[in-house]
Every structure is written in structure tokens, then in C-alpha cells.
Write an enzyme that holds these catalytic residues in place. Structure first.
Site, mmCIF file in Angstrom:
data_model
loop_
_atom_site.group_PDB
_atom_site.id
_atom_site.type_symbol
_atom_site.label_atom_id
_atom_site.label_comp_id
_atom_site.label_asym_id
_atom_site.label_seq_id
_atom_site.Cartn_x
_atom_site.Cartn_y
_atom_site.Cartn_z
ATOM 1 N N LYS A 45 0.855 -1.197 0.000
ATOM 2 C CA LYS A 45 0.000 0.000 0.000
ATOM 3 C C LYS A 45 0.883 1.236 0.000
ATOM 4 O O LYS A 45 1.972 1.233 0.583
ATOM 5 C CB LYS A 45 -0.906 -0.024 1.241
ATOM 6 C CG LYS A 45 -1.826 1.174 1.384
ATOM 7 C CD LYS A 45 -2.911 0.925 2.430
ATOM 8 C CE LYS A 45 -2.360 0.749 3.819
ATOM 9 N NZ LYS A 45 -3.439 0.566 4.815
ATOM 10 N N LYS B 79 -7.225 -6.287 -2.217
ATOM 11 C CA LYS B 79 -8.116 -5.522 -1.343
ATOM 12 C C LYS B 79 -8.835 -4.426 -2.127
ATOM 13 O O LYS B 79 -8.196 -3.635 -2.822
ATOM 14 C CB LYS B 79 -7.315 -4.913 -0.188
ATOM 15 C CG LYS B 79 -6.730 -5.954 0.755
ATOM 16 C CD LYS B 79 -5.675 -5.357 1.661
ATOM 17 C CE LYS B 79 -6.235 -4.270 2.559
ATOM 18 N NZ LYS B 79 -5.175 -3.680 3.426
#
Length: 228
Positions: free
Chosen positions: A28, A91
Site C-alpha cells: 500500500k 483488497k
């Protein structure tokens, strides 16, 4: 046993997280928002590194598709791009929308391809009660509760203990893995484990100065690993 997710931005941070016992290496970019996406090439590099250097086969990788609007084709294409890196879990953030169904229909196609999807819900958003059922029906592997606004507030500022217990039960009743994250630090660990999440995610709470955009602090990861 609750597992430890550590969000990383590159191979250097992935190595640090692996060394200190992270179970899930999450790709991320905290500079790009709540679920900021890293370049596909970077995700590929880190995923390959983790697979080659993990301490046991139970250490996995996940990656976010970014802070995208709930537009079915846009999200579907980005899921395919991220999944092409062979990351274990992809995700997808469920940002505020009047129509989740079209995205879920599109994403069900990627689930049918064997892509393990994690739906990231945000504590600040009021979702319809039936959404968890739709997420399960679309073939999602798990659900994570996070925070969209990285201002120090956690899910505990939006959910009562009773509401959290109910949310946890409903996710597990749907036979999905359950994650908790969002501005969590060492001081929150005792309260968070009460909800029996499959994994707990950290970034800011294990970074230098508790600033999620700064580098990881190995000593903080080590302390949390020992407490878990």
C-alpha cells in the site's frame, strides 16, 4: 490465533516486516490515500521477494487497488492488474456509493477466476445491513474494517463494543476472514483482540513517530508480534 498484517511500500520494508514476524505483507502507498495503490511493477517486485524470502509458507501478501470510485469496470480492470502480480489477496475499498451491486456483479467474475478478494469497509460510512451478504455472494474471501480518514480516530470511535461484536459475528457467520485496521497502535491491541479478528493491520502505529507516511519501525513491529 490473530495474525499480524503490516503495510509496506517497498522491498526494504517488506524485509523488515518479515524479519519481525508479520504474517501478512500488505502492499500500500500511504501517501496516496487510505488505500493508496503502489505501481504494479513495485507490487510484483515485493510479492516475488516475499515468496522467495518468507520464513514459512503461511506468510502471505496482499495489495490494494487504490482509492477508486465505485465504478464497476474501473475496479474490475484494476483488480485484474493487481492480481496479475500473483499477490495472494486483492483488497478493494467500498467507498460511499448508492450502487454497490454493479461493482459486486463485476467483481464476482474475478472471484470466479480464483482471485481472493478482500472487501475493505470504512468505519465512517453507514452501509446497508444486507451488504455483507452481497459481498459473500459475490465470492469475496474476507472483509476488513478500516478507517477512510487517517486522523487518529479508530473504528472504536464509530462503533460501540456491542456493534463491533455483532459485526464480527456477522462476518464469521458468512464464513469470511475478518480483519481490523485503521490508525491502530500498540495501545489499542488489548481492546482489538477481544473481537477475535483473523488479522490486525498496522501502518502508522508501527512507523517512525507514528506517522504512516514515514518508514517502518522494526522495534514497534517486534513488540506487537510478541504481544500477539
Amino acid at each position: 490465533m490473530t495474525q499480524l498484517l503490516i503495510s509496506v511500500t517497498d522491498i526494504k520494508e517488506a524485509r523488515l516486516a518479515l524479519t519481525h514476524g508479520a504474517d501478512l505483507i500488505d502492499l500500500k502507498d500511504p501517501r496516496q490515500g487510505a488505500l493508496g495503490a503502489l505501481p504494479i511493477a513495485t507490487i510484483q517486485e515485493v510479492v516475488s521477494f516475499v515468496k522467495a524470502h518468507r520464513n514459512n509458507p503461511q506468510q502471505y501478501t496482499s495489495a490494494t487497488v487504490g482509492d477508486l470510485p465505485m465504478e464497476a469496470d474501473l475496479i474490475f480492470q484494476q483488480v485484474l492488474a493487481v492480481a496479475s502480480t500473483n499477490v495472494d489477496f486483492v483488497k478493494v475499498g467500498f467507498f460511499e456509493s448508492e450502487d454497490y451491486q454493479s461493482c459486486l456483479v463485476a467483481l464476482s467474475e474475478s472471484a470466479k477466476k480464483g482471485i481472493k478478494l478482500i472487501a475493505v469497509l470504512f468505519a465512517e460510512i453507514q452501509y446497508p445491513e444486507y451488504l455483507l451478504g452481497l459481498i459473500k455472494h459475490a465470492g469475496f474471501y474476507g472483509v476488513m474494517l478500516d478507517t477512510a480518514q487517517k486522523n487518529g480516530a479508530t473504528f472504536m470511535d464509530y462503533y460501540t463494543e456491542e456493534q463491533m461484536m455483532s459485526f464480527s459475528r456477522r462476518v464469521k457467520d458468512h464464513a469470511m476472514v475478518f480483519g481490523l485496521a485503521g490508525s491502530l497502535g500498540i495501545q489499542h491491541l488489548e481492546k482489538v483482540v477481544v473481537y477475535s479478528p483473523t488479522y490486525i493491520g498496522f501502518r502508522g502505529g508501527v512507523s517512525v513517530g507514528n506517522q504512516r507516511k514515514l518508514s517502518l519501525d522494526g522495534d514497534k513491529i517486534k513488540v506487537i508480534r510478541e504481544l500477539l
